[in-house]
Structures are given as C-alpha cells and as structure tokens.
Write an enzyme that holds these catalytic residues in place. Structure first.
Site, PDB file in Angstrom:
ATOM      1  N   PHE A 174       0.858  -1.181   0.000  1.00 55.53           N
ATOM      2  CA  PHE A 174       0.000   0.000   0.000  1.00 55.53           C
ATOM      3  C   PHE A 174       0.893   1.228   0.000  1.00 55.53           C
ATOM      4  O   PHE A 174       1.675   1.438   0.929  1.00 55.53           O
ATOM      5  CB  PHE A 174      -0.917   0.003   1.224  1.00 55.53           C
ATOM      6  N   LEU A 184       1.276   4.943   0.401  1.00 56.26           N
ATOM      7  CA  LEU A 184       0.703   6.201   0.887  1.00 56.26           C
ATOM      8  C   LEU A 184       1.818   7.242   0.998  1.00 56.26           C
ATOM      9  O   LEU A 184       1.752   8.323   0.421  1.00 56.26           O
ATOM     10  CB  LEU A 184       0.046   5.990   2.253  1.00 56.26           C
ATOM     11  N   PRO A 222       8.047  10.788  -0.933  1.00 59.43           N
ATOM     12  CA  PRO A 222       9.317  11.382  -0.496  1.00 59.43           C
ATOM     13  C   PRO A 222       9.102  12.662   0.306  1.00 59.43           C
ATOM     14  O   PRO A 222       9.849  12.961   1.219  1.00 59.43           O
ATOM     15  CB  PRO A 222      10.037  11.663  -1.821  1.00 59.43           C
ATOM     16  N   ARG A 228      26.073 -16.068  31.945  1.00 60.56           N
ATOM     17  CA  ARG A 228      27.326 -15.318  31.825  1.00 60.56           C
ATOM     18  C   ARG A 228      27.868 -14.989  33.217  1.00 60.56           C
ATOM     19  O   ARG A 228      27.153 -14.463  34.070  1.00 60.56           O
ATOM     20  CB  ARG A 228      27.048 -14.026  31.053  1.00 60.56           C
ATOM     21  N   GLY A 238      29.708  -6.348  25.421  1.00 58.91           N
ATOM     22  CA  GLY A 238      30.332  -6.302  24.100  1.00 58.91           C
ATOM     23  C   GLY A 238      29.691  -7.249  23.109  1.00 58.91           C
ATOM     24  O   GLY A 238      29.556  -6.932  21.916  1.00 58.91           O
ATOM     25  N   GLU A 277       3.801   3.493  10.513  1.00 59.29           N
ATOM     26  CA  GLU A 277       2.365   3.489  10.810  1.00 59.29           C
ATOM     27  C   GLU A 277       1.992   4.506  11.893  1.00 59.29           C
ATOM     28  O   GLU A 277       1.264   4.212  12.832  1.00 59.29           O
ATOM     29  CB  GLU A 277       1.877   2.076  11.174  1.00 59.29           C
TER      30      GLU A 277
END
Lengths: 261, 394
Positions: free
Chosen positions: B124, B126, B129, B277, B352, B375
């Site tokens: 769609f 809509l 730019p 961890r 990390g 949206e």
C-alpha cells in the site's frame, strides 16, 4: 482407507524427567507434548488419505491431560479420536499398553492400517508397535522411513531402516507400521485446523469399556516393574591429553575404545 | 473479567512459536547475510501455516479469525525476527485489509485468493518522499483518460517512498493513493488506485539499504504515466485517505504486537544470558545493577502486552471507533517506545557481545527504532491521544 494412528503424550523433550513415588514417570510437574515421532506417523497417514481418500482416527492411552496432545493431532487434520483414560492404567508397561491398544483396535474394527511413531521419547522401549501387531495378528513393519500403500490391492511396500541399511519389504493390509523421524515433514496445525479440531469427535473409553479388569493393567498388571532407580551421575571431568606429537594417535585410540571407529 | 487469551489463541500461540523457533530462527542470520531481503522461503513457510489469511473471510480461503489472533501471530514471529513480523503485518494490514474492506466483488475475487494464501504479496503506497505524516500533502496524481480503444483509464504519475512488500518477486499489486482532483473546499481529492506489478510506467526501484528490518522488502516506487483500467479504483473516489486511516487502527495494534514480541525477546534473552554469563566468579544476574534493569524490562513487557491485547479486544468485541482509535494509539505509542528501550537494556546486559552480529541482540537493536516511526510516529500518536482527550492540539 481407514487408518488408525497411535499417539502418546510425553514430557517435553527438553524437560528434566523424574520418577514419582510409584517409580513411574512424573507427568504432572512438566510440560507435556505430543510425542514427536508420532507426528511423523500422523503426517504419513494424512498424506495417505490425501492421496487415496479415507479417514484418520487418533488412538491414545493416557491421563486426562493427554487431551491436549489429542487435540493437536486433530488440529493437524485427523478426523476423530479415541482416548482411553482410566486411573487404573497408571504405570502400565509396554506389554500392557499393547494389550489395551489392541482391545481398542478390535473395537474400532475394519482398519486398513495402524501407524505409530517407532518410539515414545519418554520410555523409549520401541516395542509397543511390534507387540500390538502380534496381538492383532497383523503384519508388523517397524522402523519405516518410506511407505507406499495400494488400497485396491490391499498391500503396502516399505523401507525398513536397519543397522546396516534398509530393507524393502511388502505386506498385506491390514498392517502395523512404525514411523521413524525424517519419514516426512510433519505439518504445523493452522488456526483453521485448531478451530476445526474443537468440533471433531473424541470418544473416551475406560478399561471396562474395553472388557478389561483393573488388575490386568497398570502397575499390578504390568510384566515389568521398576525396583529401584538412581540419578544419573554428574558429568565427570574428562581426560586431557597433552599433545606431544602423539595427539592424533591418542584421539584415534580414544575413539576406538568407545567403538566409534 | 479475564486477562488471559482464550484456549484457542494459546494453542495457536504455541504453534506459531514452535514454527518461528524451528523453521525461521535457525535461518535468520544466514538470510540476513545471503539474501539481504525478504526470503521467499520464509514467506512460503508462513503461508503454509495460514498466517496471511488469518483474518480474511473463509470465502477467499481465510480463517475468519479476529485481530487478537493476528496479533498473537505477529508477536510470535516478531519475537524471532522483526523483519518477518513486519512483512506479515504489512501483507495483512496494508495489503489484504484495504482490498477486503473496500474492494468490489470482482476486485476481491481477482486479488484476494492469492494474497490470502500467501502466494502473492500486496503493498500500500501512501507515504511519498515529501509526504509522510502529512499524507494530505500527497503529490502523486491520477487522471482519468480515454485511450485509443475508448477505454477509460487512470494515468498515474508520481512517486512513493518506503513501501513494504512492493517490489518482491511475489508482489502482485500495490494500491496507491493519488490526487484525482480538488475538493470544493480546495483540499486535494485523494483516491486509492490498484496498480498491478508489471504495469508499464510503474517501477519498484532498487530496495532501500536500511538500518534494520533487513529481511523486509521496502522500495521507492515511481509512476510515469502508468495506465490501469478505471475499475482499479479501490473504494469510493475521493475517499482514499479516509479509507486508509480507517484501516490504520488495526495496523497500529498489530505494530504494537510486533513491539511486544521484540520486548519479550529482549527479556527472554536477557534472563538466560544473565544466568549463564559469569563475571567476578558469579552469574551477572546476581548484580543488582543488571537484575533491576531486567526486572524493569519485564514490567515494560507486561504493560505493553496488556495495552496491546486490550486494544485488540476492544476492536474484536465491537467497541466504538473512538475507543478503539484511542486504545490503538496508546498501545502503539507505549509498546514501541518500550521496545526501543528494551533493546537498549538487552544490549547492555550482553555487554560487548550485544554489539556483535553473531548475537540476535544487535539485530534487535537495529530493528527497534523504526517501530517509533512506521504506521504513525510517536508524535502522531501523541497528537491523536491528545485530541482523543478533547485537547485542541494542532
């Protein structure tokens, strides 16, 4: 074709399995699922009726909670189910299970094919399909990874997996086959299938309905008994081999000692 | 009063989760590396499960399920991969829904069976730019002309931007909003016109290189004298924008569900990583600094989920449009902002490793931000919520 698929509800493959006070598997405190191997059996049955028309009935023996596994099988596309549920059945060994299933199949009657997974992931005896076929007096084709049925000729041709390769065998129908994994790719139930499953017939039977006495089944009727059990020993530290130029040879020796090579 | 989903919804959630974990998850990293766009294989898998047809009527092969069901599916797919979640959301919310809602019987019969079955995708168009939140600023125009054989045709000229599922090998049609005239009050008359893939003059330009959503199909579209039959008008002439706004409420709730999936994924990964961890000889989950962040994460997940499914429930139980709109904006705003924050927390928990593409956390981090934009941006949601309260906000 009238196909009966035997399914079992088992603890989730990844769940830690424990025995309860009666030395039978604790099925209450874990998540339970439809035995994965049985999904291959069901998928095969569904593909057969798609090709040859017919019906698929799911047959399961288990506690009330097994309705969840049965519903999953129905949502995958089976037409109806028979659930054998009875407090007296708790602790039934493989021989007794095959007796109960055989009685139910006799009651169903005029089936062309019985399919089950080749093992349940909880007890992993792999013997129920063979025992069941023996009790029913029909050909048993176990550990099948490929099968073709000819409903008109009332025959089947199957590949049986063995340690050395596979055997191509033929049998007349009705017959019992047990499915190995990778036989096919079991479908996922669709939302439509889940909704449709609720409307499909599930017949509940007690052992009395099958003409069995309470002391013939369960722990009291079982041919085998768990006397004792022990936790699996904790994983040991393993052996560290310093490679002083002989690392390769040490590795091969190790593998040979475990009969891997 | 009940806060739980129905048994059917829960049974379906298990199926979709199982599918997402077994059929999608193991391939995501490879697809990102090797396909770099929407893998047809993934669409086929979701199609087999019937996901594209969940809410469509049975007449066209759908399951006739409610919005809650679709939200469950989008959440579970989104928990594994956001790109595939948005692909499903856009295919249903933007591709199928407008045709199912406003299409004529002929249009529905022509397009819906393939879309519902997932054999084809529709987009769609809509956004342009230079017209995003300000969709009224649409410049693409369509003029009705009669061709040499005397057939009336829409001639479409213009450009669209950021259009999902618009240039994939499965794309069959893109509905586009265009100016078809000027209203009496001087505002542009906007209508929706269906432009099939392959129409001369309609080009899906090469896919965007995006920060995230790498597996979703997003293109700029250009229209240079693209001609389609007059009958390709979708819904009433001059109602293109209004129609779109009406279908957008469901879309907002679905995007909220996509965000819930992302937050849930961040929570699940964070909990397991914090247990496994070790730092300073202990699981990092033992450190309050991290444990408390993860605790807050669960609060956000729960709040997001409640808002989202409440909005879906309002829609499914026939609450007033006003109630649904307000609830949809509230859910979309809260759940998407919570999801962006959730990815930041999860990345922090992973340290990390959270910055490395080997772990899904980095992908989640990249995928999150657009949730606050697509949206209806967070700002648009705040405007709508303010207006819903009766505030005269501009």
């Amino acid at each position: 074709m009238k196909i009966v698929v035997c399914v079992k509800q088992v603890p989730d493959t990844w769940a830690e399995k424990k025995l309860d006070a009666s030395k039978t598997l604790d099925r209450v405190s874990v998540d339970n699922i439809l035995n994965e191997m049985d999904e291959f059996a069901l998928e095969e049955a569904l593909q057969m009726i798609a090709a040859h028309s017919g019906t698929v009935t799911v047959l399961s023996m288990g506690p009330d909670s097994a309705t969840e596994a049965i519903r999953k099988a129905l949502s995958m596309g089976a037409d109806g189910a028979i659930h054998i549920v009875d407090d007296a059945l708790k602790g039934s060994c493989a021989a007794v299970t095959s007796l109960v299933l055989a009685k139910a199949l006799e009651r169903i009657g005029d089936y062309d094919l019985v399919i089950s997974g080749s093992e349940a992931s909880d007890a992993r005896t792999s013997v129920v399909p063979a025992m069941l076929a023996e009790r029913l007096g029909i050909p048993q084709v176990t550990f099948v990874n490929k099968v073709e049925v000819d409903p008109a000729a009332k025959t089947l041709k199957a590949n049986r997996i063995t340690d050395d390769g596979y055997q191509v065998v033929e049998a007349s129908l009705p017959a019992m086959i047990s499915a190995v994994e990778k036989m096919n790719e079991p479908r996922y139930p669709s939302f439509k299938g889940i909704m449709a499953a609720k409307k499909k017939p599930v017949e509940t039977l007690s052992i009395a309905d099958l003409g069995l006495e309470a002391d013939a089944v369960g722990l009291s009727g079982s041919w085998t008994k768990v006397n004792d059990s022990a936790d699996r020993p904790p994983r040991s530290a393993g052996t560290i081999v310093e490679d002083e130029g002989n690392g390769g040879a040490a590795l091969v020796d190790f593998l040979a000692s475990k009969k891997f090579v | 009063m009940s806060f739980s989903l129905s048994e059917d919804h829960e049974a379906f959630r298990k199926v979709v989760r199982d599918f997402a974990e077994k059929a999608l998850q193991p391939n995501i990293e490879r697809w990102e590396r090797e396909v770099g766009g929407l893998p047809t294989e993934a669409v086929n898998g979701m199609a087999e499960l019937g996901l594209f047809g969940l809410t469509a009527s049975e007449e066209y092969g759908g399951a006739g399920a409610d919005l809650t069901t679709l939200c469950v599916a989008i959440e579970e797919i989104g928990r594994v991969d956001q790109s595939l979640g948005i692909t499903l959301e856009a295919a249903v919310g933007l591709g199928i829904n407008p045709i199912a809602t406003y299409g004529t019987d002929e249009q529905k019969a022509q397009w819906l069976p393939d879309l519902v079955a997932g054999r084809a995708l529709a987009g769609f168009g809509l956004t342009e730019p230079e017209a995003g939140s300000d969709a009224g600023g649409t410049r693409t125009k369509a003029v009705l002309q009669t061709n040499a054989s005397g057939e009336a045709q829409w001639v479409v000229d213009g450009a669209k931007a950021f259009i999902t599922n618009s240039g994939h090998e499965l794309t069959s049609v893109v509905t586009v909003t265009a100016r078809t005239g000027t209203n009496e009050n001087g505002t542009p008359e906007l209508s929706a016109i269906m432009v099939p893939t392959g129409t001369p003059g309609f080009v899906a330009e090469p896919a965007y290189r995006k920060l995230g959503w790498h597996l979703s199909d997003t293109h700029p579209l250009s229209y240079d004298g693209a001609r389609v039959p007059e009958a390709n008008l979708l819904g009433a002439r001059g109602r293109g924008f209004a129609q779109f706004l009406n279908t957008l409420d469901d879309g907002r709730i679905a995007i909220a569900a996509l965000a819930v999936g992302l937050s849930q994924a961040c929570l699940d990964h964070s909990v397991s990583y914090a247990l496994e961890r070790k730092a300073f000889g202990q699981p990092i989950g033992k450190k309050q600094g991290l444990a408390f962040q993860i605790a807050d994460l669960q609060v956000a997940v729960e709040a997001s989920r409640l808002l989202t499914y409440k909005a879906a429930w309002l829609k499914d139980t026939g609450a007033s449009v006003k109630q649904v709109k307000q609830a949809a904006s509230i859910a979309k705003l809260y759940a998407t902002e919570a999801a962006v924050s959730a990815t930041r927390t999860a990345t922090q928990v992973y340290g990390g490793y959270g910055f490395m593409e080997e772990y899904p956390i980095a992908r989640f981090y990249r995928d999150a931000k657009v949730l606050e934009i697509g949206e209806g941006t967070s700002e648009v949601q705040r405007i709508l919520i303010s207006r819903g309260l009766g505030l005269p906000v501009e």
